[in-house]
Write a protein that holds these residues in place. Structure first.
Motif, short mmCIF file in Angstrom:
data_model
loop_
_atom_site.label_atom_id
_atom_site.label_comp_id
_atom_site.label_asym_id
_atom_site.label_seq_id
_atom_site.Cartn_x
_atom_site.Cartn_y
_atom_site.Cartn_z
N GLN A 133 16.51 3.28 -0.36
CA GLN A 133 16.40 2.38 -1.51
C GLN A 133 17.06 1.04 -1.23
OE1 GLN A 133 18.11 3.97 -5.11
NE2 GLN A 133 17.13 2.44 -6.39
N LYS A 173 12.07 12.55 -4.78
CA LYS A 173 12.81 11.38 -5.26
C LYS A 173 12.34 10.11 -4.55
CE LYS A 173 17.06 13.72 -6.71
NZ LYS A 173 18.52 13.88 -6.46
N ASN A 176 8.96 9.07 -6.00
CA ASN A 176 9.09 8.42 -7.30
C ASN A 176 9.67 7.02 -7.17
OD1 ASN A 176 8.01 10.62 -8.67
ND2 ASN A 176 10.01 11.59 -8.95
N LEU A 177 10.59 6.84 -6.22
CA LEU A 177 11.14 5.51 -5.95
C LEU A 177 10.02 4.54 -5.56
CD1 LEU A 177 13.59 3.60 -5.33
CD2 LEU A 177 13.58 4.58 -3.03
N ARG A 179 6.68 4.94 -6.15
CA ARG A 179 5.74 4.75 -7.26
C ARG A 179 6.26 3.74 -8.27
NH1 ARG A 179 5.47 10.61 -6.96
NH2 ARG A 179 3.57 11.22 -5.85
N ASN A 180 7.57 3.70 -8.43
CA ASN A 180 8.17 2.80 -9.42
C ASN A 180 8.56 1.44 -8.83
OD1 ASN A 180 8.01 4.80 -11.42
ND2 ASN A 180 9.98 5.68 -10.83
N SER A 181 8.18 1.20 -7.59
CA SER A 181 8.58 -0.05 -6.92
C SER A 181 7.79 -1.26 -7.39
CB SER A 181 8.41 0.09 -5.40
OG SER A 181 7.02 0.16 -5.06
N GLY A 182 6.64 -0.99 -8.00
CA GLY A 182 5.78 -2.10 -8.42
C GLY A 182 4.87 -2.60 -7.32
N TYR A 185 0.90 1.28 -2.92
CA TYR A 185 1.43 2.34 -2.06
C TYR A 185 0.35 3.36 -1.72
CZ TYR A 185 1.41 5.36 -6.20
OH TYR A 185 1.01 6.08 -7.30
N ASN A 246 -2.48 3.22 -4.13
CA ASN A 246 -1.85 3.94 -5.24
C ASN A 246 -2.34 5.37 -5.36
OD1 ASN A 246 -0.42 1.58 -5.91
ND2 ASN A 246 -2.13 0.84 -7.16
#
Length: 319
Positions: A133, A173, A176-177, A179-182, A185, A246
């Motif tokens: 991260q 984890k 999910n990091l 997917r939530n990065s904006g 992917y 995505n």
């Protein structure tokens, strides 16, 4: 042009972006102060003829490898070496990969991250993900300069929201990091990636040299191996093909095979093959992990019997 792909290319996370050679330094520290969970660790290194392995990490960092063959603007990739979270195979799965990327005009960053195996409690689940991260934060901090395009992450076949295996929880984890990065992917959930230098091949080769191959349990649980050559091609396709944007895709070969039959096919020298109980294998993994042939996570993944449908991957990539 034919590209010779490195057989030991075991990517864990790839950040794909445009690079203007902004980093002049070779090593980039992840933290300016002591990171969480630090317990006065020191670098513990094992150097062999073929590999440099880190078993303990003092200072998490990225190593930068600029390409001499790049164009004015070119892609760069952050490579995170594997090792089952017990060590980092830094040559086979890090610097060798960086050199190959450099040879085709791509800058590379190799992440030297902390290893969960050296920590207990909540830190065991935390350190590797925290370092990944932080690497992402460093890159995103200058996202306009880097012009980040996409993240490609190679997770594990069997990862799900209901997983209870620590190794899979860490990978979930990370998923999910991302997917939530904006960012755009592609997440690949990989079965066994095989080639001359992959961990399973190295393990079985070592057993053959010792004169005996060990099969934990019945050996009837299945693998769905995929060649490292195909993995390299698929990752490169994912970097440019919008059809894979995505998406979370199982990265598996077209055929399944039982572990027992895989070992028999591998055993060209006709060494002795012996089955031991899962309890015996697990006891060795828990009580003497440095010498155990199979780790706790290895055994859990094997007997999990994780397989998938190759047709979705074939439809998206043509491979």
């Amino acid at each position: 042009m034919k590209v010779n792909l490195p057989i030991n290319l075991l990517f864990l996370v790839l950040f794909i972006f445009s690079s203007n050679n902004l980093f002049s330094q070779t090593k980039i520290k992840l933290y300016n102060s002591t990171p969480s969970c630090d317990l006065n660790k020191k670098d513990v290194i094992e150097e062999t003829e073929l590999d440099l392995r880190f078993f303990e990490i003092e200072n998490p960092e990225m190593w930068y490898y600029p390409s001499e063959h790049k164009k004015e603007e070119n892609n760069a990739i952050l490579v995170i070496p594997g090792g089952g979270y017990q060590f980092l195979s830094f040559t086979n799965e890090g610097t060798n990969v960086a050199k190959w990327l450099n040879s085709i005009g791509i800058d590379a960053f190799v992440l030297k991250h902390r290893l969960p195996y050296n920590y207990n409690g909540s830190c065991k689940q935390k350190v590797a993900i925290e370092d990944a991260q932080k690497a992402l934060e460093i890159i995103k901090k200058d996202s306009e300069k880097f012009k980040i395009k996409k993240i490609i992450y190679v997770s594990g076949l069997g990862v799900s929201n209901s997983t209870t295996l620590g190794y899979f929880i860490s990978k979930l984890k990370a998923e999910n990091l991302i997917r939530n990065s904006g960012l755009d992917y592609t997440i690949f959930r990989a079965s066994y990636i095989v080639g001359p230098d992959d961990p399973l091949t190295q393990n079985l080769d070592k057993q053959i040299r010792n004169g005996q191959l060990i099969i934990p349990g019945s050996g009837k649980y299945r693998l769905q191996p995929i060649s490292i050559d195909d993995v390299c091609k698929i990752i490169l396709i994912a970097s440019i093909n919008k059809k894979l944007s995505n998406k979370t895709i199982d990265l598996v070969g077209p055929k399944t095979i039982s572990f027992e039959n895989y070992v028999k096919k591998f055993n060209k020298s006709r060494s002795q093959i012996k089955k031991i109980s899962l309890e015996q294998a697990l006891h060795a993994a828990l009580n003497n992990p440095q010498k155990a042939l199979y780790g706790v996570d290895d055994l859990s993944i094997m007997v999990g019997d994780f397989v998938s449908d190759h047709k979705k991957l074939e439809k998206l990539t043509g491979l």
